[in-house]
Design an enzyme around this catalytic site. Structure first.
Site, mmCIF file in Angstrom:
data_model
loop_
_atom_site.group_PDB
_atom_site.id
_atom_site.type_symbol
_atom_site.label_atom_id
_atom_site.label_comp_id
_atom_site.label_asym_id
_atom_site.label_seq_id
_atom_site.Cartn_x
_atom_site.Cartn_y
_atom_site.Cartn_z
ATOM 1 N N HIS A 76 -3.652 7.285 23.874
ATOM 2 C CA HIS A 76 -4.737 8.213 23.558
ATOM 3 C C HIS A 76 -5.949 7.423 23.079
ATOM 4 O O HIS A 76 -5.864 6.692 22.089
ATOM 5 C CB HIS A 76 -4.305 9.200 22.479
ATOM 6 N N TYR A 204 -7.437 19.042 16.852
ATOM 7 C CA TYR A 204 -7.410 19.446 15.451
ATOM 8 C C TYR A 204 -8.405 20.595 15.293
ATOM 9 O O TYR A 204 -9.600 20.415 15.551
ATOM 10 C CB TYR A 204 -7.825 18.296 14.541
ATOM 11 N N PRO A 296 0.398 15.046 6.898
ATOM 12 C CA PRO A 296 0.439 14.548 8.276
ATOM 13 C C PRO A 296 -0.898 14.616 9.004
ATOM 14 O O PRO A 296 -1.005 14.106 10.123
ATOM 15 C CB PRO A 296 1.477 15.468 8.947
ATOM 16 N N LYS A 300 -0.456 9.179 9.299
ATOM 17 C CA LYS A 300 -0.285 7.900 8.616
ATOM 18 C C LYS A 300 1.129 7.617 8.105
ATOM 19 O O LYS A 300 1.427 6.482 7.728
ATOM 20 C CB LYS A 300 -1.254 7.820 7.420
ATOM 21 N N TYR A 388 -8.350 6.252 11.758
ATOM 22 C CA TYR A 388 -7.310 6.929 12.533
ATOM 23 C C TYR A 388 -6.489 5.925 13.337
ATOM 24 O O TYR A 388 -5.253 6.008 13.366
ATOM 25 C CB TYR A 388 -7.935 7.964 13.462
#
Length: 393
Positions: A76, A204, A296, A300, A388
């Site tokens: 990704h 998200y 979550p 991480k 991220y």
């Protein structure tokens, strides 16, 4: 099987952290025995996240456990954030030149288990009544019961990789340990379904009804989440009710692509931030969830465990190769410096994307402004992308 009576490093817990540490030590010629409360089948049955940072991938490559990850994992190069009815893509490759791989934590555990079996490493499953002894001395040891028999394992060091409910952290006296914690007023209701993902990348979603996340495990299996109340019960959420609520929180394009199917797993997880300091007490070292928990939202948890193991394995290898205690003495401070950065990022993502009960109009406006600023600022986007994909070790 005759159980060993002594080892150099006793590892408590056969999750990804304990197994990865065992393989890194094996590669360096250091003997380690892993003790696990549950059966191997139980460990593999845990459903966990699967966003893997570059650093974690590198560690798996180092121990020869990345072949299937590279073959089956989904690369990704970004994520999408949805709010106000529109989606905004954050391009990691363009912003920081790195990416992540989506590959289930269960599969990482399976790969590490197979590698440990292949190298002849000792893992003792269903080790009950584990007790750590004399951890502040130079001769610590572990006692446990297995198949009804009492055993003792002498060692030089103990690595506590047994999660938030394990014995390792509880073995550190309360007056030595400092705990930092934030409990969030909501949880995540998640389902696993054998349907293609809504999008090629994670979505998200921030919505006035609550957060939602469209994730995946493969090209044919999706992992979907919605924010829920802490007192919600799984049995109160039928699949139909779940999908109805999810669709309310997604943009129209995502809803049109969503394929609904019967859930094959459904669970509710509360969200919290938790850090225990220090991560070392005498000859005992904590790693992973034994020392810290993060929401979550920032992906991480697994990756923080891997970075702990990176620092700990290097410290132990330095001790045995060079007779130096420098890495051991610095382990807690070194690991915690990275832990707290991940805790901050996970808190920030959670605060920005979730609906907080009883939040004021001011707080709601600030949250929306934060999202508007994020997608309109290359500097803000780069900061998110850098965190991220994973800060360097």
């Amino acid at each position: 099987m005759t159980l060993p009576k002594r080892t150099q490093v006793a590892i408590i817990g056969a999750g990804p952290a304990g197994l990865l540490l065992g393989q890194l030590l094996h590669k360096a010629g250091i003997d380690a025995v892993i003790l696990e409360l549950r059966s191997a089948e139980y460990v593999l049955g845990r459903i966990r996240a699967g966003v893997v940072e570059t650093g974690t991938v590198g560690l798996l490559e180092q121990v020869g456990c990345a072949e299937r990850l590279h073959r089956e994992g989904l690369v990704h190069e970004g994520i999408e954030i949805s709010f106000g009815g529109a989606r905004h893509r954050i391009n990691f490759q363009q912003l920081v030149g790195r990416s992540v791989i989506v590959y289930g934590q269960t599969e990482i555990t399976r790969d590490l288990m197979e590698a440990r079996a292949d190298c002849g490493g000792t893992t003792i499953y269903e080790a009950e009544d584990v007790v750590l002894h004399d951890v502040t001395s130079t001769r610590p040891y572990v006692t446990f019961r297995q198949a009804g028999m009492a055993h003792r394992l002498d060692c030089d060091f103990i690595a506590g990789c047994d999660g938030s409910h394990g014995v390792s952290r509880k073995s550190i006296p309360a007056d030595v340990q400092q705990v930092f914690e934030r409990t969030y007023p909501f949880g995540w209701l998640g389902i696993l379904v054998d349907k293609p993902p809504v999008s090629e990348e994670l979505i998200y979603a921030n919505h006035e009804r609550g957060f939602a996340l469209c994730s995946m495990r493969s090209h044919t299996r999706s992992r979907l989440y919605i924010q829920c109340a802490l007192d919600d019960k799984v049995e109160d959420w039928s699949d139909a009710r779940f999908y109805d609520e999810l669709c309310r929180r997604l943009d129209a394009t995502a809803v049109a692509r969503l394929e609904q199917g019967a859930s094959i797993e459904k669970s509710i997880a509360p969200l919290r931030s938790f850090v225990a300091e220090p991560m070392r007490y005498g000859q005992l070292f904590l790693a992973g969830d034994a020392a810290h928990i993060v929401p979550p939202t920032g992906a991480k948890g697994l990756n923080l465990a891997a970075s702990d193991v990176h620092y700990l394995s290097r410290a132990l290898i330095e001790f045995y190769d060079e007779k130096s205690r420098a890495g051991i003495d610095a382990y807690s401070a070194t690991a915690l410096a990275r832990v707290w950065k991940a805790v901050r990022f996970s808190w920030w993502m959670t605060s920005m994307l979730h609906h907080f009960p009883n939040s004021s109009g001011f707080e709601q406006r600030i949250q929306r402004t934060e999202l508007d600023y994020l997608v309109g600022s290359e500097h803000a986007l780069r900061s998110l992308a850098e965190n991220y994909v994973g800060l360097p070790y």
